[in-house]
Design a protein around this motif. Structure first.
Motif, PDB file in Angstrom:
ATOM      1  N   VAL A  24      19.016-157.781  17.809  1.00 18.26           N
ATOM      2  CA  VAL A  24      19.221-159.049  17.103  1.00 18.26           C
ATOM      3  C   VAL A  24      20.307-159.846  17.825  1.00 18.26           C
ATOM      4  CG1 VAL A  24      20.160-160.072  14.995  1.00 18.26           C
ATOM      5  CG2 VAL A  24      18.424-158.282  14.847  1.00 18.26           C
ATOM      6  N   VAL A  25      21.345-159.155  18.238  1.00 14.70           N
ATOM      7  CA  VAL A  25      22.443-159.819  18.938  1.00 14.70           C
ATOM      8  C   VAL A  25      21.974-160.344  20.295  1.00 14.70           C
ATOM      9  CG1 VAL A  25      24.738-159.504  19.917  1.00 14.70           C
ATOM     10  CG2 VAL A  25      24.142-158.388  17.775  1.00 14.70           C
ATOM     11  N   ARG A  26      21.191-159.542  20.974  1.00 17.21           N
ATOM     12  CA  ARG A  26      20.684-159.972  22.266  1.00 17.21           C
ATOM     13  C   ARG A  26      19.785-161.208  22.105  1.00 17.21           C
ATOM     14  NH1 ARG A  26      19.584-157.118  27.775  1.00 17.21           N
ATOM     15  NH2 ARG A  26      18.307-158.742  28.684  1.00 17.21           N
ATOM     16  N   PHE A  27      18.938-161.177  21.084  1.00 13.25           N
ATOM     17  CA  PHE A  27      18.081-162.317  20.812  1.00 13.25           C
ATOM     18  C   PHE A  27      18.905-163.549  20.449  1.00 13.25           C
ATOM     19  CE2 PHE A  27      15.669-164.898  17.742  1.00 13.25           C
ATOM     20  CZ  PHE A  27      14.553-165.198  18.501  1.00 13.25           C
ATOM     21  N   PHE A  28      19.905-163.348  19.633  1.00 21.24           N
ATOM     22  CA  PHE A  28      20.822-164.431  19.239  1.00 21.24           C
ATOM     23  C   PHE A  28      21.434-165.083  20.476  1.00 21.24           C
ATOM     24  CE2 PHE A  28      25.396-165.328  18.292  1.00 21.24           C
ATOM     25  CZ  PHE A  28      25.208-166.459  17.507  1.00 21.24           C
ATOM     26  N   MET A  29      21.857-164.263  21.414  1.00 22.56           N
ATOM     27  CA  MET A  29      22.476-164.795  22.626  1.00 22.56           C
ATOM     28  C   MET A  29      21.456-165.552  23.477  1.00 22.56           C
ATOM     29  SD  MET A  29      25.085-161.797  23.801  1.00 22.56           S
ATOM     30  CE  MET A  29      26.573-161.443  22.842  1.00 22.56           C
ATOM     31  N   ALA A  30      20.242-165.047  23.535  1.00 19.67           N
ATOM     32  CA  ALA A  30      19.221-165.690  24.364  1.00 19.67           C
ATOM     33  C   ALA A  30      18.787-167.034  23.778  1.00 19.67           C
ATOM     34  CB  ALA A  30      18.011-164.775  24.504  1.00 19.67           C
ATOM     35  N   PRO A  67      16.519-170.583  25.757  1.00 21.75           N
ATOM     36  CA  PRO A  67      16.210-171.186  24.454  1.00 21.75           C
ATOM     37  C   PRO A  67      14.851-171.885  24.459  1.00 21.75           C
ATOM     38  CG  PRO A  67      18.418-171.824  25.150  1.00 21.75           C
ATOM     39  CD  PRO A  67      17.793-171.098  26.293  1.00 21.75           C
ATOM     40  N   ILE A  68      14.543-172.578  25.547  1.00 24.87           N
ATOM     41  CA  ILE A  68      13.248-173.253  25.623  1.00 24.87           C
ATOM     42  C   ILE A  68      12.141-172.212  25.736  1.00 24.87           C
ATOM     43  CG2 ILE A  68      11.794-174.742  27.057  1.00 24.87           C
ATOM     44  CD1 ILE A  68      13.785-176.305  25.555  1.00 24.87           C
ATOM     45  N   LEU A  69      12.403-171.163  26.501  1.00 24.75           N
ATOM     46  CA  LEU A  69      11.424-170.079  26.589  1.00 24.75           C
ATOM     47  C   LEU A  69      11.101-169.559  25.198  1.00 24.75           C
ATOM     48  CD1 LEU A  69       9.755-167.864  27.968  1.00 24.75           C
ATOM     49  CD2 LEU A  69      11.858-166.537  28.186  1.00 24.75           C
ATOM     50  N   ILE A  70      12.141-169.333  24.417  1.00 23.69           N
ATOM     51  CA  ILE A  70      11.941-168.777  23.076  1.00 23.69           C
ATOM     52  C   ILE A  70      11.169-169.743  22.192  1.00 23.69           C
ATOM     53  CG2 ILE A  70      13.148-168.107  20.953  1.00 23.69           C
ATOM     54  CD1 ILE A  70      15.220-166.716  22.745  1.00 23.69           C
ATOM     55  N   SER A  71      11.430-171.036  22.325  1.00 23.45           N
ATOM     56  CA  SER A  71      10.671-171.981  21.509  1.00 23.45           C
ATOM     57  C   SER A  71       9.184-171.913  21.879  1.00 23.45           C
ATOM     58  CB  SER A  71      11.225-173.401  21.638  1.00 23.45           C
ATOM     59  OG  SER A  71      10.732-174.059  22.778  1.00 23.45           O
ATOM     60  N   ASN A  72       8.896-171.685  23.161  1.00 22.38           N
ATOM     61  CA  ASN A  72       7.497-171.511  23.563  1.00 22.38           C
ATOM     62  C   ASN A  72       6.914-170.208  23.035  1.00 22.38           C
ATOM     63  OD1 ASN A  72       6.772-173.858  25.177  1.00 22.38           O
ATOM     64  ND2 ASN A  72       8.393-173.191  26.542  1.00 22.38           N
ATOM     65  N   HIS A  99      21.813-171.401  25.734  1.00 25.12           N
ATOM     66  CA  HIS A  99      21.788-171.376  27.188  1.00 25.12           C
ATOM     67  C   HIS A  99      23.070-170.722  27.716  1.00 25.12           C
ATOM     68  CE1 HIS A  99      20.413-172.765  31.138  1.00 25.12           C
ATOM     69  NE2 HIS A  99      21.696-172.949  31.390  1.00 25.12           N
ATOM     70  N   TYR A 100      22.972-170.054  28.858  1.00 21.60           N
ATOM     71  CA  TYR A 100      24.136-169.298  29.338  1.00 21.60           C
ATOM     72  C   TYR A 100      25.329-170.174  29.693  1.00 21.60           C
ATOM     73  CZ  TYR A 100      23.248-170.425  34.298  1.00 21.60           C
ATOM     74  OH  TYR A 100      23.094-171.084  35.485  1.00 21.60           O
ATOM     75  N   ARG A 101      25.069-171.480  29.980  1.00 22.90           N
ATOM     76  CA  ARG A 101      26.204-172.339  30.323  1.00 22.90           C
ATOM     77  C   ARG A 101      26.789-173.073  29.115  1.00 22.90           C
ATOM     78  NH1 ARG A 101      24.948-176.458  33.309  1.00 22.90           N
ATOM     79  NH2 ARG A 101      22.744-176.052  33.655  1.00 22.90           N
ATOM     80  N   SER A 102      26.262-172.810  27.929  1.00 19.16           N
ATOM     81  CA  SER A 102      26.823-173.412  26.714  1.00 19.16           C
ATOM     82  C   SER A 102      27.699-172.395  26.013  1.00 19.16           C
ATOM     83  CB  SER A 102      25.720-173.817  25.747  1.00 19.16           C
ATOM     84  OG  SER A 102      24.839-174.724  26.347  1.00 19.16           O
ATOM     85  N   THR A 103      28.695-172.899  25.296  1.00 11.02           N
ATOM     86  CA  THR A 103      29.431-171.972  24.448  1.00 11.02           C
ATOM     87  C   THR A 103      28.500-171.577  23.310  1.00 11.02           C
ATOM     88  OG1 THR A 103      30.311-173.836  23.188  1.00 11.02           O
ATOM     89  CG2 THR A 103      31.712-172.935  24.934  1.00 11.02           C
ATOM     90  N   LEU A 104      28.732-170.401  22.798  1.00  9.77           N
ATOM     91  CA  LEU A 104      27.925-169.919  21.682  1.00  9.77           C
ATOM     92  C   LEU A 104      28.884-169.487  20.592  1.00  9.77           C
ATOM     93  CD1 LEU A 104      25.278-168.973  20.376  1.00  9.77           C
ATOM     94  CD2 LEU A 104      25.507-166.834  21.615  1.00  9.77           C
ATOM     95  N   ASP A 105      28.673-170.029  19.398  1.00  5.96           N
ATOM     96  CA  ASP A 105      29.601-169.738  18.312  1.00  5.96           C
ATOM     97  C   ASP A 105      29.021-168.674  17.394  1.00  5.96           C
ATOM     98  OD1 ASP A 105      32.248-170.536  17.347  1.00  5.96           O
ATOM     99  OD2 ASP A 105      31.180-170.959  15.493  1.00  5.96           O
ATOM    100  N   PHE A 106      29.885-167.792  17.006  1.00  4.12           N
ATOM    101  CA  PHE A 106      29.514-166.632  16.225  1.00  4.12           C
ATOM    102  C   PHE A 106      29.708-166.870  14.741  1.00  4.12           C
ATOM    103  CE2 PHE A 106      29.218-161.951  16.565  1.00  4.12           C
ATOM    104  CZ  PHE A 106      28.287-161.971  17.572  1.00  4.12           C
ATOM    105  N   SER A 107      28.687-166.667  13.945  1.00  5.38           N
ATOM    106  CA  SER A 107      28.882-166.741  12.498  1.00  5.38           C
ATOM    107  C   SER A 107      27.816-165.908  11.801  1.00  5.38           C
ATOM    108  CB  SER A 107      28.788-168.187  12.016  1.00  5.38           C
ATOM    109  OG  SER A 107      27.453-168.651  12.137  1.00  5.38           O
TER     110      SER A 107
END
Length: 489
Positions: free
Chosen positions: A313-319, A382-387, A322-330
């Motif tokens: 779930v965490v890995r999916f959340f991270m994917a 993220p775009i991959l996942i939307s597809n 995008h790797y160059r964006s900050t990602l906020d945890f909640s």
RNA sequence: GGUCAGUUGGCCGAGUGGCUAGGCAGCGGUCUGCAAAACCGUGUACGGCGGUUCGAAUCCGCCACCGACCUCCA
């Protein structure tokens, strides 16, 4: 082999077409952890991001050599080449040998990486295993006049280097600006310039991890190990150098300087930097004390967490970012990711049960193109996942009889799902270990009794059974002529 | 202070000069004995103010806010 891959290069600050120096070979070096402590989730994000990149390069057919070092010596605490050795300090604290610290946290790092389903690098070299290579490199830099020795310590002469090479190119900064940002040298300082950094550091009598060198007993500075080891395993010039964004300004800037000063070659063609993981908008970091340990996340044993989340779930959340964006945890974001992840996995199971029609009402080729387009655009997961969720829609619609799929399309869809979900995103269906066969049989038996009750329109009984099973964590889904069930956590 | 990012609908999170991101939540519908799941439909989103343009959330300028780096951290 796909030639359309674009990579954002920190050096040029734009996306560039990826052209390996010696195709089909690709060399990639990623700065790994300093193993004096447990890795927190922010560290993991970087390695998971590069795992995705590694997996995609492999999928494209490149012969990738992925080198990720383990820093097990020479990383000082405090500022500017002063303060205690991190390993020595931790060793004192835990009453262990420094190398016991190294061993302990190396093993725990590997375990965490494996839990996150990251592929092991091709080579995982350690600083202590490459002391002589580092000494040779320092000798070369000295010979070329870009370093000087002072009382058994060797410093890199940044100002002299800058007369020939652009020192601040990776961060787009001028030397004068950089100097302004540093403090004045004190009277006893051995350094000539305020930006100079140590290549080799003279050991103190109490230092445990030390090696002989042309300048006496000592240990290497933090930056030189990566230069020495990347050169040894990937050559003076290789394709990709990666790491967290926090390493860009100092560590990577100094790595470039060392390589240029040693062999007059810029080490990497593409520099890639992953962004930080944040908690409530602030960077997750060791010193800020807001770092989640992977274990705390899995168990939910942390003041900021409502409950635990599984590694996938965490890995999916991270994917999903995008790797160059900050990602906020909640908690909210994690819960949303969890539902999405389960939906994706469920669709994968449904896909295996689909039967083909003679015709197709869905366009799998276009879907596949879109998946590649996404990944080719600087690894846009993220775009991959939307597809992939479009694939989920297709799968469920076919399953419901609202769409049709022919044999060939079905095979392609299965292959696409396997490739992008499992091979590239590195996810796996971690359906909680199936309970014993007896329990399964008993649940089936009870549900068959419920089915009989339903047929007899005895809904009081059927609802009672459903309610009680639901309370025990068995989710029941009625189908046309039967039922399905699964366990919740 | 300097450098570099960012500010997107209830939440998370992509992206683009005009054409649906996606997930989660919500609402309506189909299905169901009722649910659940699934499917279909559904949202005056792009920090503020100016400018360029036939057209800007997307380009430019200014302002506000927030963050990272410049000191150990992936």
């Amino acid at each position: 082999m796909d030639k359309n891959l674009q990579i954002y290069n920190t050096l040029t600050r734009k996306k560039e077409v990826f052209e390996p120096l010696n195709p089909p070979f690709v060399g990639i070096y990623v700065c790994g952890p300093t193993v004096y402590n447990d890795v927190h989730l922010g560290n993991c994000r970087t390695f998971i991001s590069f795992d995705l990149i590694y997996r995609y390069l492999l999928h494209l057919g490149y012969k990738v050599r992925y080198v990720r070092n383990i820093t097990d010596a020479g990383h000082l605490e405090g500022d500017r080449d002063e303060g205690d050795d991190k390993f020595a300090k931790k060793a004192k604290l835990e009453q262990l040998e420094p190398m016991e610290i190294v061993q302990k946290y190396t093993l725990s790092f590997r375990e965490v990486m494996s839990v996150f389903n990251t592929l092991p690098p091709s080579i995982e070299p350690t600083a202590t295993g490459h002391i002589s290579e580092q000494i040779e490199m320092i000798k070369e830099i000295l010979k070329n006049g870009y370093a000087y020795e002072k009382n058994g310590t060797v410093y890199f002469d940044v100002e002299k280097y800058n007369t020939v090479f652009p020192y601040g190119q990776l961060t787009n900064r001028k030397l004068e600006e950089l100097i302004e940002g540093t403090r004045e040298l004190s009277g006893q300082d051995e350094k000539k310039g305020r930006l100079d950094f140590a290549l080799w550091i003279k050991s103190k009598p109490e230092t445990l991890m030390k090696w002989p060198s042309p300048w006496g007993w000592g240990f290497p500075g933090w930056h030189i190990e990566c230069s020495a080891m990347s050169t040894k395993y990937l050559g003076e010039k290789f394709d990709i150098h990666g790491g967290g964004m926090d390493l860009q300004a100092t560590h990577h800037t100094n790595e470039i300087a060392q390589s240029q000063a040693c062999s007059n070659t810029a080490p990497a063609k593409y520099w890639m930097h992953t962004n930080m993981l944040t908690v409530n908008g602030t960077r997750m970091s060791k010193s800020a004390g807001n770092g989640f340990l992977p274990r705390e996340l899995f168990t939910g044993n942390h003041p900021l967490l409502d409950r635990g989340y599984s590694p996938m779930v965490v890995r999916f959340f991270m994917a999903q970012s995008h790797y160059r964006s900050t990602l906020d945890f909640s908690n909210e974001a994690l819960q949303a990711a969890e539902k999405g992840f389960f939906k994706l996995m469920k669709a994968g199971e449904t896909l295996e049960k689909l039967s083909p029609s003679t015709e197709s009402t869905v366009n799998i080729t276009e879907l596949e193109d879109n998946c590649y387009k996404a990944m080719n655009d600087d690894f846009n997961s993220p775009i991959l996942i939307s597809n992939l969720f479009e694939a989920v829609r297709i799968i469920n619609s076919v399953n419901d009889g609202n769409e049709k799929i022919n044999k060939e399309d079905l095979e392609n869809l299965k292959s696409l799902f396997q490739i992008f979900v499992f091979d590239i995103l590195g996810l796996k269906n971690e359906k909680s270990g199936e309970s014993s066969n007896l329990a399964n049989d008993l649940i089936d038996m009870i549900l068959n009794l419920r089915l009989d009750a339903k047929k007899n329109k005895d809904f009081a009984t059927s609802d009672k059974i459903r309610n009680e099973l639901t309370a025990k964590g068995v989710v029941i889904k009625d189908t046309k002529d039967g039922f399905e069930w699964e366990l919740t956590d």
